[in-house]
Design an enzyme around this catalytic site. Structure first.
Site: not given
Length: 470
Positions: A116, A207-208
């Site tokens: 993340d 973002d993950e």
DNA sequence: TCTTGAAGGACCC
DNA sequence: CGCCAGGGTCCTTCAAGA
């Protein structure tokens, strides 16, 4: 021209009595502290938020829906009271059987990681404008903040907070408009690296990322400096389906190697993105890896371990909200008698209750999660996960003017049609979603015999249910 | 009885 | 002064069909 000389976050004096209603405060109170918010005066911040929110329609809606949840919870309580001894005993028996079965099949041969970015949007913007580094920064607008950096968080500014409240909490807050094209490009750089470690990696969002490292770790243990012990010769990795037996790499050994590999991945991502940091969670499945990713945030990593003892001692004390899929409502539905939020261990000890209250599917899912078992969220999804829908929505000032509403609808349809054409998508069901001035959400849909995609078709379908309904 | 469609919600980032 | 998103997924419930 800097005006205010080095202002600092609210200091820790106890806040004085307030006029903001307790109910309002209860709604907006921080459910859990995000990273970077340790030394602030929560009372003061909550006070400001409650003051600003007090008389808004949005708050009225939240209070109303909160009351509805309370009613539902009360009904569940009654249901529990009325349940007879027999039902309770059989629920307990079912749970005992499930727990035994789950424990018997706990695996130690798989390794998952969730990686993340830390405050992703804000980090990208600060990277590109280094002069912002030590200022409080919010990516978003006066309407809504999507990410705040850690400086801003010390004032209580956080993601999913309306911008005007962020501004009230921190007058020096710098707003930066989001630039999704830029974030997508950065995400793609990271994903290219992730795919080297797991070609089937999936993205939870920009973002993950979810990586199954099992195959990579085995390969590395075989090829790498492990001394070759435990390497069964002649295994064909052609059919590699992620679960390879016959290799001794399990449990803690898996975790140790995974720690190194994830450290390497994070270093490479940082380098390739010119300094962006990530946090990671490592564990026997995606559920645990996901929860673990929160532990050492920012710029750190945490591994849950593989044994039942390790997993349970990690999970048991966590507030239920940490479990993916448990939101505001479920937290309330499973709160303790005294109203305090439950920890995961209480979820477990009251699993039989849950079985009486919820649908079997929900109860199962809750039980599995509280044992750290469910293959949470992103699983391999069998086939290529096809997108289920596409949408375009906009919030605007309340109006009753039909011409204006019609024009807004036309623009939305046009822009959606454009996006659909670009991606060569069409759909059979067109759903019109409306938000009223008191934040009630309504949807109306209309299905065509064959998939549509042109702006005019979308618009016609979107208007149709409106005229039929109200 | 089992599916399907529609509407509403819960949840996630 | 007034300002609380937008992109999704999946689940539940109810009514109507097959």
């Amino acid at each position: 021209m800097p005006r205010s000389p080095s202002p600092s976050p609210p200091a820790g004096q106890p806040s004085t009595a307030s006029d903001a209603g307790d109910a309002v405060k209860a709604i907006y109170v921080f459910a859990n502290e995000k990273g970077g918010m340790t030394d602030i005066n929560r009372g003061k911040i909550n006070e400001i938020i409650a003051q600003l929110s007090q008389s808004s329609a949005y708050t009225a809606k939240l209070l109303k829906s909160d009351r509805r949840v309370d009613e539902t919870v009360a009904l569940l309580q009654q249901k529990l009271q009325r349940s007879d001894e027999g039902a309770r005993r059989s629920a307990a028996a079912v749970v005992a059987r499930q727990v035994a079965a789950l424990e018997a099949s706990r695996r130690a041969d798989r390794c998952c990681a969730v990686i993340d970015f830390d405050m992703f949007y804000a980090a990208v913007e600060i990277r590109d404008r280094p002069e912002l580094a030590d200022k409080p920064v919010a990516v978003g607008g006066i309407g809504m903040i999507s990410t705040a950096n850690y400086v801003a968080r010390r004032w209580g500014v956080r993601s999913a907070m309306p911008g005007f409240i962020g501004q009230a909490l921190c007058r020096q807050l710098v707003f930066v408009r989001p630039d999704f094209a830029k974030y997508t490009a950065v995400a793609e750089v990271a994903r290219a690296i992730f795919r080297e470690y797991d070609p089937k990696m999936t993205a939870g969002s920009l973002d993950e990322a979810y990586l199954d490292l099992t195959d990579h770790l085995h390969k590395r243990a075989r090829d790498g400096g492990g001394g070759g012990a435990g390497d069964d010769s002649g295994d064909c990795d052609g059919g590699g389906e992620g679960e390879r037996r016959g290799t001794a790499l399990t449990g803690e050994a898996l975790g140790e190697l995974a720690g190194e590999v994830v450290g390497e991945i994070r270093a490479r991502v940082k380098e390739a993105t010119r300094g962006l940091t990530t946090s990671a969670g490592i564990g026997p499945n995606f559920l645990l890896a996901k929860i673990a990713a929160d532990v050492r945030k920012p710029d750190g990593q945490f591994c849950t371990g593989w044994s039942r003892e390790a997993v349970l001692s990690f999970l048991a004390p966590l507030p239920v909200r940490k479990v993916p899929g448990v939101g505001r409502v479920m937290e309330k539905a499973r709160a303790r008698k005294d109203g305090a939020a439950s920890a995961v261990c209480e979820l477990l000890s009251r699993a039989a209750e849950a079985r009486l209250l919820f649908t079997p599917g929900s109860a199962d899912s809750l039980l599995r999660k509280s044992l750290g078992w469910e293959e949470g969220g992103r699983e391999e999804a069998a086939g290529e996960a096809l997108q289920k829908g596409i949408s375009c929505e906009r919030t605007f000032r309340p109006t009753g003017d039909e011409a204006e509403l019609g024009e807004t609808l036309r623009r939305l349809c046009a822009s959606l049609a454009e996006e659909m054409a670009a991606r060569q998508l069409r759909g059979r069901t067109v759903t019109l979603k409306m938000k009223t001035s008191d934040f009630d959400l309504l949807t109306r849909d209309s299905s065509a015999a064959r998939p549509v995609g042109a702006a005019e078709e979308l618009q016609a379908r979107a208007v149709m249910p409106l005229t039929v309904a109200d």
